[in-house]
Design a protein around this motif. Structure first.
Motif, short mmCIF file in Angstrom:
data_model
loop_
_atom_site.label_atom_id
_atom_site.label_comp_id
_atom_site.label_asym_id
_atom_site.label_seq_id
_atom_site.Cartn_x
_atom_site.Cartn_y
_atom_site.Cartn_z
N GLU A 69 0.79 -0.94 -0.10
CA GLU A 69 0.02 -0.15 0.08
C GLU A 69 0.95 1.28 -0.03
OE1 GLU A 69 -3.12 0.24 2.71
OE2 GLU A 69 -3.75 -1.86 2.37
N GLY A 70 0.49 2.30 -0.82
CA GLY A 70 1.24 3.49 -0.96
C GLY A 70 2.05 3.27 -2.24
N ASP A 71 3.04 4.21 -2.38
CA ASP A 71 4.00 4.51 -3.62
C ASP A 71 4.64 3.17 -3.85
OD1 ASP A 71 2.77 6.57 -4.28
OD2 ASP A 71 4.04 8.02 -3.23
N ASN A 72 4.79 2.71 -5.12
CA ASN A 72 5.82 1.62 -5.33
C ASN A 72 6.49 2.10 -6.72
OD1 ASN A 72 4.80 -1.03 -3.77
ND2 ASN A 72 3.03 0.12 -4.10
N GLU A 73 7.97 1.47 -6.80
CA GLU A 73 8.61 1.85 -7.98
C GLU A 73 8.47 0.77 -8.98
OE1 GLU A 73 12.85 3.56 -9.10
OE2 GLU A 73 12.73 1.81 -8.39
N LEU A 74 8.05 0.72 -10.33
CA LEU A 74 8.18 -0.17 -11.08
C LEU A 74 9.38 0.38 -12.31
CD1 LEU A 74 4.46 -1.32 -11.94
CD2 LEU A 74 6.19 -2.57 -11.02
N LEU A 75 10.34 -0.48 -12.40
CA LEU A 75 10.94 -0.32 -13.57
C LEU A 75 10.95 -1.67 -14.60
CD1 LEU A 75 14.62 0.65 -11.81
CD2 LEU A 75 13.32 1.87 -13.26
N VAL A 76 11.03 -1.32 -15.83
CA VAL A 76 10.83 -2.42 -16.86
C VAL A 76 11.88 -2.10 -17.88
CG1 VAL A 76 9.40 -3.33 -18.63
CG2 VAL A 76 8.29 -2.54 -16.48
N ARG A 77 12.54 -3.13 -18.17
CA ARG A 77 13.55 -2.88 -19.09
C ARG A 77 13.20 -3.73 -20.41
NH1 ARG A 77 18.31 -6.21 -20.94
NH2 ARG A 77 20.00 -4.85 -21.60
N VAL A 78 13.18 -3.04 -21.46
CA VAL A 78 12.69 -3.86 -22.77
C VAL A 78 13.95 -4.01 -23.72
CG1 VAL A 78 11.07 -3.67 -25.13
CG2 VAL A 78 10.20 -3.15 -22.65
N ASP A 79 14.25 -5.01 -24.20
CA ASP A 79 15.48 -5.07 -25.10
C ASP A 79 14.84 -5.71 -26.40
OD1 ASP A 79 17.64 -5.67 -26.40
OD2 ASP A 79 18.68 -6.17 -24.60
N ASN A 80 15.00 -5.05 -27.56
CA ASN A 80 14.47 -5.33 -28.82
C ASN A 80 15.58 -6.08 -29.79
OD1 ASN A 80 15.84 -3.25 -29.63
ND2 ASN A 80 14.15 -2.75 -30.96
N ARG A 81 16.66 -6.46 -28.85
CA ARG A 81 17.73 -7.25 -29.92
C ARG A 81 17.29 -8.53 -30.36
NH1 ARG A 81 22.40 -4.33 -26.64
NH2 ARG A 81 20.91 -4.60 -24.93
N MET A 82 17.83 -9.12 -31.44
CA MET A 82 17.45 -10.53 -31.64
C MET A 82 18.16 -11.50 -30.83
SD MET A 82 15.63 -10.83 -34.37
CE MET A 82 15.16 -9.78 -35.42
N ARG A 83 17.44 -12.03 -29.72
CA ARG A 83 18.06 -12.74 -28.78
C ARG A 83 18.57 -13.94 -29.46
NH1 ARG A 83 17.25 -16.45 -24.71
NH2 ARG A 83 15.22 -17.01 -25.12
N LEU A 84 17.84 -14.59 -30.14
CA LEU A 84 18.04 -15.84 -30.84
C LEU A 84 18.13 -15.73 -32.36
CD1 LEU A 84 15.71 -18.08 -28.64
CD2 LEU A 84 18.12 -18.03 -28.34
N PRO A 85 18.67 -16.68 -32.79
CA PRO A 85 18.67 -16.59 -34.47
C PRO A 85 17.50 -17.14 -35.32
CG PRO A 85 20.01 -18.68 -33.56
CD PRO A 85 19.58 -17.65 -32.61
N LEU A 86 16.71 -16.17 -35.15
CA LEU A 86 15.31 -16.52 -35.67
C LEU A 86 14.91 -14.94 -36.36
CD1 LEU A 86 13.73 -18.16 -32.66
CD2 LEU A 86 14.32 -19.17 -34.77
N ALA A 87 15.82 -14.39 -37.01
CA ALA A 87 15.59 -13.17 -37.51
C ALA A 87 14.47 -13.10 -38.81
CB ALA A 87 16.98 -12.54 -37.96
N ASP A 88 14.35 -14.24 -39.42
CA ASP A 88 13.69 -14.14 -40.56
C ASP A 88 12.05 -14.57 -40.15
OD1 ASP A 88 15.43 -13.80 -42.34
OD2 ASP A 88 15.87 -15.94 -42.74
N SER A 89 11.96 -14.61 -39.04
CA SER A 89 10.29 -14.61 -38.48
C SER A 89 9.74 -13.40 -38.71
CB SER A 89 10.15 -15.17 -36.77
OG SER A 89 11.20 -16.19 -36.58
N HIS A 90 8.52 -13.61 -39.17
CA HIS A 90 7.67 -12.25 -39.76
C HIS A 90 7.38 -11.31 -38.43
CE1 HIS A 90 7.98 -13.17 -43.76
NE2 HIS A 90 6.77 -13.37 -44.19
N ILE A 91 7.48 -11.86 -37.42
CA ILE A 91 6.99 -11.09 -36.33
C ILE A 91 7.94 -9.82 -36.19
CG2 ILE A 91 8.46 -12.42 -34.61
CD1 ILE A 91 5.01 -10.49 -34.07
N HIS A 92 9.25 -9.94 -36.72
CA HIS A 92 10.32 -8.82 -36.48
C HIS A 92 11.16 -8.64 -37.73
CE1 HIS A 92 12.47 -11.97 -33.66
NE2 HIS A 92 12.40 -12.42 -34.98
N THR A 93 10.90 -9.31 -38.87
CA THR A 93 11.90 -9.35 -39.84
C THR A 93 11.67 -7.93 -40.64
OG1 THR A 93 12.61 -9.92 -42.08
CG2 THR A 93 10.18 -10.16 -41.49
#
Length: 1004
Positions: A144-168
């Motif tokens: 209860e009260g104030d809380n700090e949320l930190l979110v780190r988003v990293d859009n690099r190709m984590r795995l060799p799946l760069a041809d998938s249409h979700i992010h080619t």
């Protein structure tokens, strides 16, 4: 899961107070880019953000973050700015109160690829799904009260799946941000977990498996109640205790007449699952679902026990304004309205899984959806290859996440492990996943991959397969559509006893449309178009583009219509997945769509006419060819492919035959007669009147500078359909067409339509139309004034003089032998002298005689030239201009099926060096290369006249075809007559720049 919400209050269906609450955290967040990973090991403090901010939902690029790319891409679109790396989000979240024992869950929607979360400085975990919402169970970390949320988003190709249409880069791009929103969900201490539904339409039940998440002692006395509200408002319920292991299993019966979900009538149930202990409701979640079952039945598919044919297209994750999949239900509702208007009931998600709003809209629209792992790679090639362990583990986890998140959606019916993954003989790991997916949910059909792997399948696992009807052995890409419509795709469909869908079907292109660039108002710009426009400007061809768009659009639709009808004629085919209803922005830019990338019409075909060949029930035609001699008749078989609501379709099919573009001679009426069906040309409406709004197949789609007289009725009748069962394609009768001997060259249009609309279960129009061409048998006059060195002409041009090139004397033959026209295959010095000195020369130019000779095929470019530059033919159709050289050869100014054998496999002549020469028959080059091409042109050279063709006039079989023999005769008459007066001039040097000069004493 959806919490049970009524009028904004979290309450149970009976008015009970609920403890599951949601807090939406969208809006402004503090924001910090971290391109150097300075905070990878320790998150930044509040001061590090320095006043930077960003809005959620939204991408980084949309809000001004990122740098302009180093260079524009010529084969796809380019972002205005882009950033690849980490970005940090910070927000102070105030909780006014929490219920005792309540747990918090954070949901991040629309993120890729990796997220990490800290709550009040404590690390809460990492998520990496490309297919599901990132969920973090925070426990009691928030207070209860104030809380700090930190979110780190990293859009690099984590795995060799760069041809998938979700992010080619060719489709959704390598986007970053939180594009679907953030929310906190407060969960009760004793709560529901995973809910799994198994619909059984034959039994009229839902089987439900519900997990309860709490300690064993706290589950004592707990029950799970389910309530299904039918579309009628009637409520059905079931109750079951929570068994050992924390699972409740229920079967809810839905009455004597349960509402079924289908592509034609997508009825939905609202379901509520309540966790109860006595009178107390401890938790409640809601689902919306449908009662349906798609099953394989031999080589066909059945939806709720009824045969269904999948009229599908491929969705390649293309979002031209955002560069990422949008979370806007209205967007998907619009696209499905448009797709359904063109007859489509199926969509394949190519290497991606869509956001929740897509599925909600698909459920409501009755779309049958195939989703896939975010996977297009070679990691599972060859058969014995060991894929990277981390990739393999990630993909299996994605499979599980997809199946869990989509369980309730009735539109999810098919699943594939990804796009074009294997060599000919599959991979055992993919087989394992197919078996695993079946165990997870037996109500969905599964296959090992989309597109690759040969049939017969041997030990490949799959409930269905998706081979290419374009190129799976023994089929060939350049033969997808042919003038002979007695072909189908049985050569592939027969290779398995399971259902097959045509992979990425057709892929015919039309000319690029520069006008579309004005629609790009988001983060992307069509840089593929910039290079095209630059080329057109440099060549002075900009004013030609509109004409090329119109001609190639008509050609594309004509080719596509036959390719789709060929699939419907295939008894063993269960459907197709067209690539695509929309253009594809990348891989060279493929203008294969009926629509642009914004779901806008390109003006090539109206939805009503697409239904002629892409509706649930369609009328088809099978014939041996599209041309015949006057005096001949052709038996055209009419078929009915029926997948409508009617268990059996019986009634009559009306037909009528028209002759276009000329006045009938005496006695030419009545040459058409039905074979195998009753004809009565005086019957009135059933025999002589087509449905309202009917259009002629031979007319152009779109604008045209050509016009023709009104068509004239030759004959009409009807075919009696005794009964065609749903799920079959059957011949219903034969119509005999033709004109009497001596009739002039004409286009004939055969129209067919369903005449007994009162026998249809719904108000719809079933009709179709096709063109044929009749030509008189030719006798070439004045042949004695022709000299030729073309051996093949001997079989057709009786009376002409035939000698080797070396025999021809340009100084003697015209005056002493009466030669008015020399027809040659190759240019030699004596022929050139004859031409320059005032002679008439017809050059039948072959590929070997041309310096710049792009080869053509009749069908348009497959996919695009940049990606498949070595395909057989890189051209897009023809523009045929009104010209006396064509005489009375019937045409509407564009490619049509009677041109097939004249164009297919012939070279075109590049006229870039002679811009003053205007083609009579222009070949439209692909828009990347943009050469000025011709297959027929004329020019004044010196005192003489040159006529050049590259049409198929060079071998004896060519003159055996009615269309070739007729066009040759019309051209011969023109060249021997007074109308042969070319307006453009060429020098001898320009002629030698186009054609190879051969030695006079050679056998050439």
């Amino acid at each position: 899961m959806r919490p049970c919400i009524w009028e904004g209050k979290y309450i149970g269906p009976g008015g009970e107070k609920m403890s599951r609450r949601e807090t939406v955290l969208d809006g402004e967040w503090e924001f910090l880019l971290d391109p150097e990973d300075r905070y990878k090991d320790a998150p930044p403090n509040a001061a590090a953000f320095g006043g930077g901010s960003i809005n959620v939902p939204g991408s980084w690029e949309e809000q001004g973050y990122g740098e302009e790319p180093a260079f524009p891409q010529i084969d796809t679109w380019t972002k205005l700015r882009e950033y690849v790396g980490a970005g940090w989000y910070r927000k102070t979240v105030r909780l006014e109160r929490t219920d005792e024992g309540a747990q918090q869950m954070l949901e991040l929607a629309g993120v890729r690829w990796t997220t990490e979360v800290w709550v009040n400085g404590v690390f809460a975990g990492l998520r990496d799904s490309l297919s599901a919402v990132h969920r973090y169970e925070l426990g009691d970390a928030l207070t209860e009260g104030d809380n700090e949320l930190l979110v780190r988003v990293d859009n690099r190709m984590r795995l060799p799946l760069a041809d998938s249409h979700i992010h080619t880069r060719h489709t959704a791009t390598e986007w970053g941000g939180i594009t679907g929103g953030v929310k906190l969900v407060e969960l009760p201490a004793v709560r529901l977990g995973r809910v799994s539904l198994v619909p059984d339409p034959l039994a009229g039940t839902f089987r439900c498996r519900v997990e309860v998440l709490t300690e064993e002692e706290e589950r004592a006395g707990c029950e799970v109640q389910v309530r299904f509200r039918a579309p009628s408002g009637e409520v059905f319920s079931a109750l079951a205790p929570v068994a050992e292991g924390g699972v409740a299993e229920l079967v809810c019966e839905l009455g004597d007449a349960p509402a079924l979900w289908s592509d034609r009538n997508p009825q939905l149930y609202e379901a509520e699952f309540l966790l109860k202990r006595g009178e107390e409701t401890m938790d409640c979640v809601a689902r919306r679902t449908g009662l349906r079952r798609l099953a394989a039945s031999g080589k066909g598919l059945e939806l709720n026990g009824k045969p269904v044919w999948l009229r599908g297209y491929v969705d390649c994750c293309v979002f031209p304004l955002t560069g990422y999949p949008v979370w806007d239900k209205a967007h998907y509702e619009r696209q499905f309205r448009i797709a359904r208007s063109y007859g489509f009931n199926h969509v394949r998600l190519h290497g991606w899984n869509a956001p929740e709003p897509f599925w909600e809209a698909a459920d409501e629209a009755g779309m049958l959806v195939q989703t896939e792992l975010p996977h297009w790679s070679a990691h599972y090639q060859p058969r014995g290859a060991k894929p990277p362990e981390e990739v393999d583990a990630f993909l299996q986890a994605e499979l599980e996440r997809i199946y869990e998140s989509l369980n309730a959606h009735p539109s999810f019916v098919l699943f594939s492990m990804g796009n074009e993954l294997t060599e000919d003989n599959g991979h055992e790991r993919l087989n394992e996943w197919v078996r695993y997916a079946r165990r997870l949910d037996p109500t969905r059909l599964v296959t090992d991959n989309t597109g690759f792997g040969q049939l017969p399948e041997q030990d490949r696992e799959g409930d269905f397969f998706i081979p290419s009807f374009n190129w799976h052995v023994p089929l060939k890409t350049e033969e997808i559509a042919l003038p002979a419509t007695n072909r189908d795709f049985s050569a592939v469909a027969r290779l398995t006893d399971k259902p097959v869908l045509g992979h990425e079907h057709a892929q015919f292109t039309m000319y690029a449309r520069p006008e579309e660039k004005e629609k790009y108002t988001g983060v992307l710009r069509p840089t593929w178009l910039e290079t095209i426009e630059e080329t057109l400007r440099a060549k002075g061809l900009e004013e030609r583009v509109d004409g090329w768009i119109e001609a190639t659009g008509v050609h594309q639709v004509r080719a596509l219509k036959e390719a789709m009808e060929r699939a419907r004629r295939t008894p063993g085919a269960a459907g197709v997945q067209l690539l695509d209803i929309r253009d594809f922005p990348g891989q060279g830019h493929a203008t294969t769509g009926l629509l642009d990338v914004f779901w806008g019409s390109k003006g090539t075909i109206e939805p009503e006419r697409a239904l002629d060949f892409n509706g649930p029930t369609v009328l088809l035609m099978a014939c041996e060819g599209r041309t015949l001699f006057a005096g001949e008749t052709m038996d055209v078989r009419i078929l009915l492919s029926h997948y409508g609501e009617e268990p059996e379709l019986a009634g009559c099919v009306g037909w009528r035959l028209f002759r276009k573009g000329s006045v009938l001679d005496e006695g030419e009426r009545g040459m058409a007669a039905p074979v195998g069906g009753a004809a009565d040309s005086d019957r009135g409406d059933a025999a002589g009147r087509a449905p309202s709004g009917a259009a002629f197949a031979g007319t152009a789609v779109g604008k045209s500078e050509w016009s023709a007289p009104e068509p004239l009725l030759l004959n009409a009748g009807e075919l009696v359909v005794v009964g065609t069962a749903r799920g079959s394609v059957e011949e219903i009768g034969t119509v005999r067409i033709g004109l009497p001997a001596g009739a002039e060259a004409s286009e004939l249009v055969l129209e067919v339509w369903w005449g007994d609309k009162e026998r249809l279960d719904e108000d719809r129009e079933i009709r179709n139309a096709w063109s044929f061409w009749s030509f008189p048998r030719m006798r070439y006059e004045n042949a004695e004034s022709v000299w030729s060195s073309v051996p093949a002409l001997k079989t057709a041009l009786y009376g002409a003089s035939f000698e080797p090139n070396a025999k021809f004397d340009p100084f003697v033959y015209p005056s002493h032998k009466g030669v008015k026209l020399a027809i040659v295959e190759r240019l030699t010095t004596n022929a050139l002298q004859y031409l320059n000195g005032g002679g008439r020369v017809w050059l039948l130019a072959g590929e070997s005689e041309l310096y710049d000779a792009p080869m053509t095929k009749y069908l348009p470019v497959f996919w695009n030239y940049l990606m498949f530059s070595e395909q057989a033919g890189g051209t897009m159709g023809a523009v045929v201009r009104p010209h006396p050289a064509l005489g009375r050869f019937p045409h509407d100014g564009r490619s049509d099926w009677h041109w097939y054998h004249l164009f297919n496999g012939t070279p075109a002549i590049c006229l870039d060096t002679v811009p003053e020469v205007k083609p009579i028959v222009e070949i439209v080059d692909n828009f990347n290369r943009a050469k000025r091409l011709a297959s027929v042109f004329e020019a004044q050279v010196g005192q003489g006249k040159l006529f050049v063709t590259t049409l198929a006039f060079r071998s004896p079989p060519d003159w055996k075809r009615p269309e070739s023999a007729h066009l040759f005769g019309e051209m011969l008459r023109y060249l021997l007559g007074d109308d042969f007066r070319p307006s453009a001039r060429m020098t001898v040097g320009q002629v030698l720049g186009l054609f190879r000069l051969r030695g006079i004493h050679s056998f050439l």
